[in-house]
Design an enzyme around this catalytic site. Sequence first.
Site, PDB file in Angstrom:
ATOM      1  N   SER A  43       0.838  -1.185   0.000  1.00  0.00           N
ATOM      2  CA  SER A  43       0.000   0.000   0.000  1.00  0.00           C
ATOM      3  C   SER A  43       0.886   1.253   0.000  1.00  0.00           C
ATOM      4  O   SER A  43       1.723   1.406  -0.883  1.00  0.00           O
ATOM      5  CB  SER A  43      -0.950  -0.038   1.189  1.00  0.00           C
ATOM      6  OG  SER A  43      -1.987   0.897   1.028  1.00  0.00           O
TER       7      SER A  43
ATOM      8  N   ASP B 237      -8.925  -6.549  -4.982  1.00  0.00           N
ATOM      9  CA  ASP B 237      -8.549  -5.350  -4.233  1.00  0.00           C
ATOM     10  C   ASP B 237      -9.413  -4.174  -4.693  1.00  0.00           C
ATOM     11  O   ASP B 237      -9.381  -3.783  -5.858  1.00  0.00           O
ATOM     12  CB  ASP B 237      -7.062  -5.060  -4.480  1.00  0.00           C
ATOM     13  CG  ASP B 237      -6.518  -3.928  -3.609  1.00  0.00           C
ATOM     14  OD1 ASP B 237      -7.324  -3.166  -3.043  1.00  0.00           O
ATOM     15  OD2 ASP B 237      -5.288  -3.824  -3.494  1.00  0.00           O
TER      16      ASP B 237
ATOM     17  N   HIS C 216      -7.561  -5.765  -0.437  1.00  0.00           N
ATOM     18  CA  HIS C 216      -6.327  -5.009  -0.267  1.00  0.00           C
ATOM     19  C   HIS C 216      -5.510  -5.501   0.920  1.00  0.00           C
ATOM     20  O   HIS C 216      -4.279  -5.590   0.848  1.00  0.00           O
ATOM     21  CB  HIS C 216      -6.664  -3.532  -0.094  1.00  0.00           C
ATOM     22  CG  HIS C 216      -5.477  -2.626  -0.038  1.00  0.00           C
ATOM     23  ND1 HIS C 216      -4.686  -2.356  -1.137  1.00  0.00           N
ATOM     24  CD2 HIS C 216      -4.939  -1.921   0.993  1.00  0.00           C
ATOM     25  CE1 HIS C 216      -3.712  -1.527  -0.790  1.00  0.00           C
ATOM     26  NE2 HIS C 216      -3.840  -1.244   0.493  1.00  0.00           N
TER      27      HIS C 216
END
Length: 721
Positions: free
Chosen positions: A166, A310, A338
Amino acid sequence: MTVLPPSLLAQRGVSRAVVRPASPVAARGRANESSPAWPVRDDTITFRDVVLESGDRVDQISVRYRLEGAINAARDNVVLVVHALTGTVHASEWWQSVIGEGAALDPTKHAVLCANLLGGCNGTTGPSNTDPDALPPISTRDQATVLARLLDALGVTAPLLVCGGSLGGMVTLEFAATFPGRLRGAVCLAAPAVQTAQGLAWNTIMRRAIALGGERDGLALARMVGMLSYRTPEGLERRFGRSQAANGTFQVNAWLDSHGEKLVERFDATSYGALIDAMDVHDVGRGRGGVSAALGPVADRLTGVGIVGDLLYPDHAVREWTQAAGATYVELPSPHGHDGFLLEVDRVARIIGDAVRAATARAAVVNHRSVPGAAPLLHGATTAPSAPSPTRGSGGITSTAVKPLRVALAGCGHVGGSLLDLFAERLQRQPDGVPIRVERVLVRDPARPRPALAQAIAHGIAPAAAVITDPTELLDDDIDVLIEAIGGTTTARTLVETALRRGIRVVTANKALLGERGAALQALARTSGARLDFEGAVCGAIPIVRCVRTGAAGVGITKVSGILNGTSNYVLERVAHGESLADAVATAQRLGYAEADPTRDLNGQDAEDKLRILAWLAFGIEPASLKVTRRGIDAETAAWAARVAAEGDRVKLIASVTRDGGEFIARILPTRVTGDDAWAHVSGPFNRVVIESESAGALAFQGPGAGGLATAGAVLADVLS
């Protein structure tokens, strides 16, 4: 960039360094954990005069980091783990089964480094609810650059691997593009090369939530919104469905409420806004001709992981940049979406493990400045000796033939023998690294068996006729570095001064010589255009000399204190456990923590030599001129230490030098510390040093301080720097 109200997130201007400690909630949680099976170092380091990508200049930035495991002598086993948006430096906690003994990232073999990102609120400089002006707007490129400066300060040129998911993945990509010559391998999980419209949209909603709800309810709501972007409808349905708690509340609602409240307890809304602002301007191709041009030079060392399902950064967003750059793409199916990079630990561990093995197989970058397009090393960085430019191949970075570093070794005892062992180990692990050739080895007794030297000769590190007994034969024009490991202040002084006058670089761990002649030897090196390095002279494996010499400890140092002798610390610990002083010393000798004659360790003379060196480095005092009050460990002290231990406290031999106006007060004294004090927790042959300065506050360092291997590791780091 932000739409938060001025009362919460005011326009950020000229910065002030604000260092926030870890939250009380996190601290309470860690207090109940069992100690890991590897060394852990929590520290804060301060950098001055930092220029951001925007052109804004920050007077100083402090970075909180955790190092799990030990940096090896070659400094090539560091794995840089970059946390996500609200992550912490406790990487082995939030990435369990990826980091751990026997795992893909094994702190018993690797040194796992995780730093709180610039702009965060876990100890690194960043804006806060009470001080929104602490930092100008930042980018992921700024965050990557600060991580590079941290590596510089730790003496790490090329980490074994850089990885993150991320926001951590974004910063990983920026590190790869900004410092291609320092990259051996990188894994970017669930992150785009350019912020997506989807990501912008989610962040807009979270900003609005904070703007409407304020720093508590608003941040909690933003976290709840974020959690929905991190998970999938399928995953939520599997886990919660329409199940209810005993009070009739839907469990999915309680789950969201819980995440919101937990974040409010440990995070600042202002910092949260600064971090998502950095994500929104993320574009690795900015100013570099696009993503392909930015990442193409490191494509053979770069892996992108896309998570099917995701919602925040769909797998195709990762696949696009890997295809554009020619990097490796790995698909990670997960019902979690995610957050799969945090929850699918078995599959993620395999991906990270494969990347570690591939990076290990590559030759470490010999001199990253020779890599086309590489950014220059930052202040405080160290590089290996100059070498021809490496060439790129299918296996990554490989180097052409490199001229060996020619070494003369004075002494082949405890430290010298351990150093030869490290040379052999380095050759096996890094066969393409800069070769080290030990041309001559000065010994007193040529008939004494020396297994380490025999091994060095067998590996071709030293010639069969390397052993000499005449000091006048040691130095010649074919020597690049003198490693002085014989100790004492007579022959050692003559050799060191001779080498420096001839312009030969000197590496020494001789604290007695430096405590007596350090300033004069440094002046001689300066006038001769040579170099004097002595990291191993103080505190073994702790890079305290480098920290002070590079200015990383800050300016305006007011006090230096420490447990500077690992032998005495080990002996006092054994006494605290009920052993007699004689038995404790015998145990230390058997384990290699004490010399055959431990007098200098026990009476505090060894600690005094080191204190003189630290006073010289910190305050510019001529080492020999420092007046030191000293008392070591004797039978009376040992008896007192045993009584104190029975009462729950500890006795430690603590050295200190304090600046008081124009005077300096130096002491080495057995000192009683409470059982919950940090000094009491320095165990075995470890050292601890605390530097207090006006600019950086108190910086603490801890690590192995006794034994030939710890000192030899510091010597090797100096040789390669």
